[in-house]
Structure formats: structure tokens, C-alpha cells
Design a protein around this motif. Sequence first.
Motif, PDB file in Angstrom:
ATOM      1  N   ILE A  12      14.918  20.528  -9.447  1.00 55.10           N
ATOM      2  CA  ILE A  12      14.396  21.589  -8.585  1.00 55.10           C
ATOM      3  C   ILE A  12      12.940  21.312  -8.223  1.00 55.10           C
ATOM      4  N   PHE A  13      12.187  20.835  -9.202  1.00 53.15           N
ATOM      5  CA  PHE A  13      10.780  20.490  -8.957  1.00 53.15           C
ATOM      6  C   PHE A  13      10.667  19.409  -7.885  1.00 53.15           C
ATOM      7  N   ASP A  14      11.476  18.365  -8.001  1.00 55.31           N
ATOM      8  CA  ASP A  14      11.445  17.289  -7.010  1.00 55.31           C
ATOM      9  C   ASP A  14      11.860  17.782  -5.628  1.00 55.31           C
ATOM     10  N   ALA A  15      12.920  18.599  -5.589  1.00 52.11           N
ATOM     11  CA  ALA A  15      13.407  19.089  -4.302  1.00 52.11           C
ATOM     12  C   ALA A  15      12.354  19.937  -3.588  1.00 52.11           C
ATOM     13  N   ARG A  16      11.643  20.765  -4.327  1.00 53.71           N
ATOM     14  CA  ARG A  16      10.615  21.600  -3.718  1.00 53.71           C
ATOM     15  C   ARG A  16       9.382  20.783  -3.340  1.00 53.71           C
ATOM     16  N   ARG A  17       9.010  19.847  -4.195  1.00 58.23           N
ATOM     17  CA  ARG A  17       7.800  19.060  -3.940  1.00 58.23           C
ATOM     18  C   ARG A  17       7.948  18.187  -2.703  1.00 58.23           C
ATOM     19  N   HIS A  18       9.191  17.737  -2.440  1.00 60.02           N
ATOM     20  CA  HIS A  18       9.403  16.804  -1.330  1.00 60.02           C
ATOM     21  C   HIS A  18      10.247  17.427  -0.214  1.00 60.02           C
ATOM     22  N   ARG A  19      10.197  18.749  -0.104  1.00 60.83           N
ATOM     23  CA  ARG A  19      11.036  19.394   0.909  1.00 60.83           C
ATOM     24  C   ARG A  19      10.623  19.043   2.338  1.00 60.83           C
ATOM     25  N   SER A  20       9.401  18.525   2.529  1.00 57.30           N
ATOM     26  CA  SER A  20       8.955  18.167   3.881  1.00 57.30           C
ATOM     27  C   SER A  20       9.339  16.751   4.286  1.00 57.30           C
ATOM     28  N   LEU A  21       9.864  15.969   3.341  1.00 54.20           N
ATOM     29  CA  LEU A  21      10.250  14.596   3.669  1.00 54.20           C
ATOM     30  C   LEU A  21      11.481  14.593   4.568  1.00 54.20           C
ATOM     31  N   PRO A  22      11.616  13.591   5.416  1.00 54.04           N
ATOM     32  CA  PRO A  22      12.782  13.538   6.313  1.00 54.04           C
ATOM     33  C   PRO A  22      14.055  13.198   5.553  1.00 54.04           C
ATOM     34  N   PRO A  23      15.230  13.528   6.100  1.00 52.45           N
ATOM     35  CA  PRO A  23      16.507  13.166   5.463  1.00 52.45           C
ATOM     36  C   PRO A  23      16.589  11.657   5.246  1.00 52.45           C
ATOM     37  N   GLY A  24      17.114  11.293   4.079  1.00 51.15           N
ATOM     38  CA  GLY A  24      17.232   9.880   3.748  1.00 51.15           C
ATOM     39  C   GLY A  24      16.054   9.331   2.974  1.00 51.15           C
ATOM     40  N   ALA A  25      14.991  10.132   2.829  1.00 47.60           N
ATOM     41  CA  ALA A  25      13.814   9.660   2.104  1.00 47.60           C
ATOM     42  C   ALA A  25      13.949   9.828   0.601  1.00 47.60           C
ATOM     43  N   LEU A  26      14.984  10.556   0.165  1.00 52.20           N
ATOM     44  CA  LEU A  26      15.199  10.803  -1.259  1.00 52.20           C
ATOM     45  C   LEU A  26      16.628  10.404  -1.627  1.00 52.20           C
ATOM     46  N   PRO A  27      16.896  10.183  -2.921  1.00 51.62           N
ATOM     47  CA  PRO A  27      18.266   9.873  -3.350  1.00 51.62           C
ATOM     48  C   PRO A  27      19.224  11.012  -2.998  1.00 51.62           C
ATOM     49  N   PRO A  28      20.531  10.708  -2.892  1.00 52.70           N
ATOM     50  CA  PRO A  28      21.511  11.745  -2.504  1.00 52.70           C
ATOM     51  C   PRO A  28      21.479  12.988  -3.385  1.00 52.70           C
ATOM     52  N   ARG A  29      21.273  12.828  -4.695  1.00 55.21           N
ATOM     53  CA  ARG A  29      21.278  13.996  -5.571  1.00 55.21           C
ATOM     54  C   ARG A  29      20.095  14.915  -5.267  1.00 55.21           C
ATOM     55  N   HIS A  30      18.957  14.341  -4.861  1.00 53.89           N
ATOM     56  CA  HIS A  30      17.814  15.165  -4.498  1.00 53.89           C
ATOM     57  C   HIS A  30      18.001  15.794  -3.116  1.00 53.89           C
ATOM     58  N   GLU A  31      18.628  15.061  -2.220  1.00 61.23           N
ATOM     59  CA  GLU A  31      18.945  15.639  -0.911  1.00 61.23           C
ATOM     60  C   GLU A  31      19.887  16.838  -1.077  1.00 61.23           C
ATOM     61  N   TRP A  32      20.869  16.695  -1.956  1.00 58.71           N
ATOM     62  CA  TRP A  32      21.810  17.792  -2.216  1.00 58.71           C
ATOM     63  C   TRP A  32      21.062  18.980  -2.799  1.00 58.71           C
ATOM     64  N   ALA A  33      20.114  18.705  -3.690  1.00 56.83           N
ATOM     65  CA  ALA A  33      19.343  19.791  -4.301  1.00 56.83           C
ATOM     66  C   ALA A  33      18.510  20.526  -3.262  1.00 56.83           C
ATOM     67  N   ARG A  34      17.986  19.809  -2.281  1.00 58.51           N
ATOM     68  CA  ARG A  34      17.212  20.478  -1.229  1.00 58.51           C
ATOM     69  C   ARG A  34      18.078  21.413  -0.395  1.00 58.51           C
TER      70      ARG A  34
END
Length: 281
Positions: A58-80
Amino acid sequence: MTPRPLWLLPSFLCLDAPFAALGWTLCLARDGRVAGARGPESAALFAAVWLVYLGDRIFDARRHRSLPPGALPPRHEWARRHPFVLASLVGVAAAVGAVALPWLETRALLAGGALALATGIYFGVFRLSRLHRRMPRRLPTKELGIVFVFTAGVALAAGVGRPFPAATLASLGLLVLGNCLLIARVERGWDRLGDEAAYFADTGGPDCLPEAALAASCALGAFAVFRDGGAAPVALALCAAATLGVARWRGEAARARTQALADGLHWLAWGAWIVQSGVFF
């Protein structure tokens, strides 16, 4: 949106690590000739590991919520995309822990408190501050922190105050280290944006380090089979060997799914426990 395979769901829900910890706990308890890991300690471990991973996700998803799709691993994208699902699971994990807490022995509470403090220090150094920048990059300090907390937690829940064979515990620690380093190597591109404390985020050390840790885990597991017996060393050796196979996987599919597969292989501990206990026989 590309549909995700169902077997990735435990990774998305942060369930792979707590089930792995519980599996190794039950397996080690059976090998240690304990009647079985006590329910309260096992439940508390499961809840604690789940809470840690949920909070981190949850911390990662909130901290990087402004990053574009594909900038994070799938599990973090799902969390966002599903923050309320993970927030609800935090409540479930906390409830499990709250139910188990009054049943814990005093020494388990003290040891668990020490591990909670160690986990807090880990988050303070590697997730909530830049203190890790002062540490030598030659060592995978973040991954070693995960190894210590995970292995100590499993040993504690498997038998409070009981000594376990050193080779078996070392094999488990090296397996977790190889697992973490493998994931860090595969996800180094994402980590440069989202987790600079990861070992390979700034190119890190030798690329062969994950294989070296996994090979050492496999060798120690095989050694423990002949020296100490039991099913846990067999499962450790098999899991390390299988993860070595995963380490050879290349390409975009490997980048997206190595974490879920490498963590899922730890569930071999459940197979070993089932064979030991004859649950289904």
C-alpha cells in the motif's frame, strides 16, 4: 487491459509470503519432533507477515501513484487500482493477529516484540528514509534484513525456545536471500524508479549472486537431509533447485512473473508437511 492469470492472485493479495512462512513453520515444527507448531504462534506469524507485506504494498502504491502505467511491477499496478481491497485485507490480518495475541506465551511475546522492533528498523532504514545510502553497496543489506526477520520469525513460531539444526536454518536463510536477489535482479528497471534500496537498483554487484545463494541453499539442504533427516531439508533443496530453474527464465514474461513464481515455490514446504503428517493419507 490484459487479463492476469489466476495463479498471480496470491501475489496481488500479498498472500504468497505469509503462506510460505506458515508452511516452513509447520514443516520445521514437525522435523523438530514438536507435536505441531502451536496455533497461536502460527496464526500470529501469518498475520504479522501479511500485515508487513500489505503495508509495504500500500505504501508503494500510494508513493508512486503518479507514475505512468508500466512503470511498476504488475503487483504494484494492481495495488494502485484496488486500494480498498488491500485496505480491507489489512483489517482481516489485524483481526487474526488480535485473536492470536492473548494466547501467546510470554517468551513468544517478548521474542515477537524484538522481531517487530527489527522490522520497524528495517522499514526506517530502507523504506522511510535514505539511511541505506550510507551503507556499502557491495552487500545486499536490504535483502539480508528480510532474510533475518523472515527466518527468525519462522524459527520462533515453529518452536519457541527450541534449537533447530543450523544447516537447515542456514539453508532457509540462503533460499530467502537467493529469492530476494533474483527478484531484485529481474525488477532492477522498476526498482530504479520505486525502490532504490534494492541491491540491483543501481546495477549492484555481480549478477550471479542470486544463483550462488540458491546453490548454497540447495547444497546445505542436501547436507541436512543426510545429517539431520526430516522433510524440511528435502523441501529446501527442491525449492532452491527449482528457483535456480526460474533464474534461467528470460524475457518480458519473466520480468512480470518471476516474483510470483519464485515466492510460490516456497509452498513446497506445505507438500513436505503433508507428507510428514499424513493429513490426506
